[in-house]
Design an enzyme around this catalytic site. Structure first.
Site, PDB file in Angstrom:
ATOM      1  N   SER A 208       0.873  -1.163   0.000  1.00  0.00           N
ATOM      2  CA  SER A 208       0.000   0.000   0.000  1.00  0.00           C
ATOM      3  C   SER A 208       0.914   1.217   0.000  1.00  0.00           C
ATOM      4  O   SER A 208       1.836   1.299   0.822  1.00  0.00           O
ATOM      5  CB  SER A 208      -0.912  -0.017   1.227  1.00  0.00           C
ATOM      6  OG  SER A 208      -2.024   0.822   1.004  1.00  0.00           O
ATOM      7  N   GLU A 209       0.679   2.151  -0.920  1.00  0.00           N
ATOM      8  CA  GLU A 209       1.685   3.188  -1.182  1.00  0.00           C
ATOM      9  C   GLU A 209       1.884   4.180  -0.038  1.00  0.00           C
ATOM     10  O   GLU A 209       2.835   4.944  -0.047  1.00  0.00           O
ATOM     11  CB  GLU A 209       1.377   3.929  -2.492  1.00  0.00           C
ATOM     12  CG  GLU A 209       0.079   4.710  -2.514  1.00  0.00           C
ATOM     13  CD  GLU A 209      -1.072   3.912  -3.109  1.00  0.00           C
ATOM     14  OE1 GLU A 209      -1.033   2.663  -3.029  1.00  0.00           O
ATOM     15  OE2 GLU A 209      -2.014   4.537  -3.624  1.00  0.00           O
ATOM     16  N   ASN A 210       0.991   4.159   0.955  1.00  0.00           N
ATOM     17  CA  ASN A 210       1.223   5.038   2.104  1.00  0.00           C
ATOM     18  C   ASN A 210       2.308   4.485   3.032  1.00  0.00           C
ATOM     19  O   ASN A 210       2.669   5.141   4.002  1.00  0.00           O
ATOM     20  CB  ASN A 210      -0.070   5.273   2.881  1.00  0.00           C
ATOM     21  CG  ASN A 210      -0.692   4.000   3.393  1.00  0.00           C
ATOM     22  OD1 ASN A 210      -0.763   3.008   2.680  1.00  0.00           O
ATOM     23  ND2 ASN A 210      -1.121   4.004   4.626  1.00  0.00           N
TER      24      ASN A 210
ATOM     25  N   SER B 184       8.505   4.154  -0.436  1.00  0.00           N
ATOM     26  CA  SER B 184       7.376   3.453  -1.036  1.00  0.00           C
ATOM     27  C   SER B 184       7.327   3.683  -2.545  1.00  0.00           C
ATOM     28  O   SER B 184       7.155   2.741  -3.332  1.00  0.00           O
ATOM     29  CB  SER B 184       6.078   3.947  -0.392  1.00  0.00           C
ATOM     30  OG  SER B 184       4.979   3.286  -0.953  1.00  0.00           O
TER      31      SER B 184
END
Lengths: 233, 218
Positions: free
Chosen positions: B45-47, B87
């Site tokens: 998840s890019e966060n 990320s």
């Protein structure tokens, strides 16, 4: 040890004035500097340019500054979930620069690391690339993006020490590490501030050199934007 | 016609053992529920989390552990947290094997539009432009037509683009379509849906090569 500790949020933000550019950590409402945002509201500083991945929700996070019309320009990657933001943007009252999320993070990191510009494939062929230098590397087109410039970076960490060293928790880390040291003055607010020498140097995520002022936040609401759970059994 | 869950099930068949996968918001998120048995994948998840697990049990939510859709989540054994720059280093550096995301429009050149409707909706691109510009393998999960009944599979996108020449495959409630250098190629049709029905709801030309098999959804 160089002591970075200040005694209050008021002292930490004492020289934040109208018309400055501020980077603020956080993703959604996760890992945002709650106490500093409350202080910016109390100080009634105006015409701020805020660099932050999101703009909070109507009544929390940067939404609080939007409500009071203290923000002149937002630089973000995603601004949904905020009706106040939308109405100010559509009326032209609020200037908005939308930046791809990875580019946003890298523009912070570049500022932190003294890199004036970099090339990324993100946004090539889209309106984001309009007016920007493009160049081919290894058969692929890239867009030149500039490091951010900001007077202040305000970050939030889980634990910190009086030397300014920071440790983050979970996904509350997000943009905070790359923003530390990216602005001329970095203010860190932490849930727990300890004496230097207490934290294991092996576990430090951000070294104190990137932080000028550190304080322990008075309280953290840590509001959850989308509470999602599953049933037991 | 496939349900959203069926679309997710069909896309889950594209997962391979050892894949790192980024799932967008909406139908793509559902793919996590249908990972085939015997296949190990890690969801990014890019966060800032790799090894995302299911939603927490009630009372165990942690405000500091969310996904890119801002939902509370858990992590699985082997998970890690990292900052946003790292990320997107994973994404830009092509360390993520498969990206699954939603779209408003896809063109026969593989262009995608999914972030803005001028004058109507401007929420921002989030991480979508970084993802589509760098990922080698992009699957779009969406409905074949929009709410007004217009095809979302077009010769040319009409909305502002998110990325150019990047989509490899589309899975909709009607069909599986591949983006080839010659244009869209119909690979599979949904159970009970005819090739003619798919052509009728697609603005772009479809390459139809022989008998088109029905999708297998369990």
């Amino acid at each position: 040890m160089i002591n970075k500790k200040v005694n209050s949020v008021q002292e930490a933000l004492h020289d934040v004035q109208d018309n400055v550019t501020i980077m603020l950590g956080g993703f959604g409402l996760c890992g945002i500097p709650e106490n500093s945002i409350a202080e910016l509201v109390r100080k009634e500083v105006k015409n701020l340019t805020c660099i932050s991945n999101n703009a909070g929700v109507d009544d929390f996070g940067l939404g609080l500054l939007l409500q009071k019309r203290q923000i002149k320009k937002m630089i973000s990657s995603y601004v949904g979930e905020n009706a106040e933001f939308e109405s100010q943007m559509l009326s032209g009252e609020l200037e908005v620069e939308l930046v791809p999320q990875g580019t946003l993070a890298e523009r912070c990191r570049a500022a932190q690391a003294g890199i004036p510009a970099f090339f990324t494939p993100a946004g090539y062929g889209t309106e984001v690339a309009i007016g920007k230098e493009t160049r081919e590397f290894n058969g692929k087109m890239h867009v030149m993006e500039l490091a951010f410039k900001a007077e202040f970076s305000i970050v939030k960490a889980w634990k910190g020490d009086t030397a300014g060293n920071l440790i983050f928790k979970g996904t509350a880390r997000n943009f905070n590490p790359a923003m530390a040291g990216a602005g001329k003055i970095t203010i860190a607010e932490v849930e727990e501030l300890v004496e230097a020498g207490t934290l294991d140097p092996n576990q430090i995520h951000i070294p104190g050199i990137f932080v000028q002022r550190i304080f322990q936040g008075e309280k953290y609401e840590k509001r959850i934007e989308k509470r999602t759970v599953r049933a037991r059994n | 016609m496939l349900t959203k869950e069926d679309i997710a099930k069909r896309i889950a068949q594209e997962l391979k053992d050892g894949y790192y996968v980024n799932l967008g918001i909406g139908i793509p998120t559902l793919v996590a529920n249908y990972i085939p048995e015997g296949i190990n994948v890690e969801i990014q998840s890019e966060n800032g989390v790799l090894g995302m697990g299911p939603f927490p049990f009630e009372g165990e939510e942690d405000a500091d552990i969310i996904n890119a859709g801002k939902q509370t989540i858990t992590t699985l054994a082997g998970a890690s947290f990292f900052d946003s720059a790292t990320s997107f280093g994973m994404i830009r550096g092509q360390h993520v094997d498969l990206t699954i995301l939603g779209a408003m429009e896809v063109s026969e050149k593989g262009d995608i539009a999914n972030w803005k409707i001028p004058g109507k909706m401007v929420k921002g691109m989030g991480g979508a432009m970084d993802l589509v510009a760098s990922a080698e393998n992009i699957i779009v999960a969406m409905m074949q037509v929009n709410k007004a009944g217009e095809s979302k599979i077009l010769k040319k996108c009409t909305l502002p683009l998110t990325g150019v020449g990047c989509v490899k495959k589309i899975v909709t409630e009607l069909a599986v379509i591949e983006v080839t250098p010659k244009g869209f190629k119909l690979l599979e049709r949904a159970p009970g849906i005819s090739v003619e029905e798919i052509i009728a709801s697609t603005e772009a030309e479809l390459i139809i090569d022989g008998e088109i098999p029905e999708m297998k959804i369990n």
